[in-house]
Design an enzyme around this catalytic site. Structure first.
Site, PDB file in Angstrom:
ATOM      1  CG  ASP A  64      67.355  27.641  -0.560  1.00 53.24           C
ATOM      2  OD1 ASP A  64      67.274  28.845  -0.227  1.00 53.24           O
ATOM      3  OD2 ASP A  64      66.719  27.166  -1.523  1.00 53.24           O
TER       4      ASP A  64
ATOM      5  CD  GLU B 267      70.797  27.924  -3.294  1.00 51.58           C
ATOM      6  OE1 GLU B 267      69.653  27.754  -2.812  1.00 51.58           O
ATOM      7  OE2 GLU B 267      71.069  28.854  -4.070  1.00 51.58           O
TER       8      GLU B 267
ATOM      9  CG  ASN C 255      68.171  24.589  -5.329  1.00 51.48           C
ATOM     10  OD1 ASN C 255      68.155  25.017  -4.175  1.00 51.48           O
ATOM     11  ND2 ASN C 255      67.905  25.360  -6.375  1.00 51.48           N
TER      12      ASN C 255
ATOM     13  CD  GLU D  97      66.278  31.822  -0.200  1.00 52.85           C
ATOM     14  OE1 GLU D  97      66.411  31.240  -1.282  1.00 52.85           O
ATOM     15  OE2 GLU D  97      65.907  31.249   0.842  1.00 52.85           O
TER      16      GLU D  97
END
Length: 262
Positions: free
Chosen positions: A164, A134, A101, A221
């Protein structure tokens, strides 16, 4: 997204300096959670999730991030993720990615800010072309041109790019219309309980069609039940992440043995 302001002088930080966690005034480690290719049961990627040394959550750690340490924090997280993943043997597997991330506000100039990341891949022997970056769609994107420039540079470097938490934030399809990542991760707000929710099924079915037309790979997710997994599989989604498959583990790669099976 407003243009970030960094302490001067602004320059790329070397790998050795980024490993100096004391400069953050708090220490971090990484937990890893696999993204599973459901048809084969094997990990497609491992997402690196920041944690405290005593197991403090990502939220607790992010609460310590300020404008003064934002850039350093982002760089340290990247290097730490690569270092730990390499030490755990992820770099020696076939094709499995490491997903990191990143904070767009911590990237001033993508070609400069990526230097410590590339140095880390060389230092720890991790294939740079197996990195996936992400950015959360939940963060307000005020400067889409800045984010587009980051993704363009990452694509040039051979990295995989991802949005994301898609479906949870401010921009949604407007953001997707501006630029198209390699991977789109559907937020759990869309996937949770989808097995018994015709509205969510219809919405996700539409996103699947859009992704197919744009050549984007989808990841679902927050999958916690077999019924959710089956419903998403029926909609054509093959990559999933959630407690049904594995919880994040600090300094460990859950289900890594599956990559070596067969």
């Amino acid at each position: 997204m407003s243009q970030p302001v960094f302490p001067q002088p602004f320059e790329a930080i070397g790998c050795a300096q980024c490993r100096n966690l004391a400069s953050l005034d708090f220490e971090i480690t990484m937990a890893f959670q696999p993204i599973i290719h459901v048809p084969s049961g094997k990990p497609f990627a491992y997402e690196a999730l920041v944690r405290g040394l005593k197991g403090e959550s990502a939220g607790e750690i992010l609460a310590k991030v300020t404008p003064d340490n934002l850039y350093r924090f982002d760089q340290v997280c990247r290097v730490k993720a690569i270092e730990q993943a390499a030490a755990l043997g992820l770099g020696r597997t076939r094709d499995c990615k490491l997903s990191i991330n990143f904070l767009p506000n911590a990237v001033y100039r993508a070609s400069t800010c990526i230097r410590a990341t590339l140095e880390a891949t060389r230092t720890f022997g991790f294939p740079a072309d197996r990195l996936m970056f992400e950015v959360t769609e939940g963060e307000r994107i005020e400067d889409t041109e800045h984010l587009k420039s980051i993704f363009k540079e990452y694509d040039r470097q051979g990295f995989t790019t991802a949005i994301d938490d898609f479906g949870s934030g401010y921009s949604g399809l407007n953001l997707l219309a501006e630029f198209q990542p390699n991977v789109l991760k559907l937020d759990m707000a869309l996937t949770r309980g989808i097995c018994k929710d015709p509205v969510r099924q219809a919405i996700v079915s539409g996103i699947v069609l859009v992704a197919q037309r744009l050549g984007i790979t989808l990841v679902a997710e927050g999958i916690e039940t077999e019924a959710e997994r089956q419903a998403l599989s029926d909609l054509g989604i093959e990559l999933m992440q959630g407690y049904l498959f594995a919880r994040p583990q600090i300094n460990a790669l859950p289900l890594l043995e599956r990559l070596h099976a067969g």
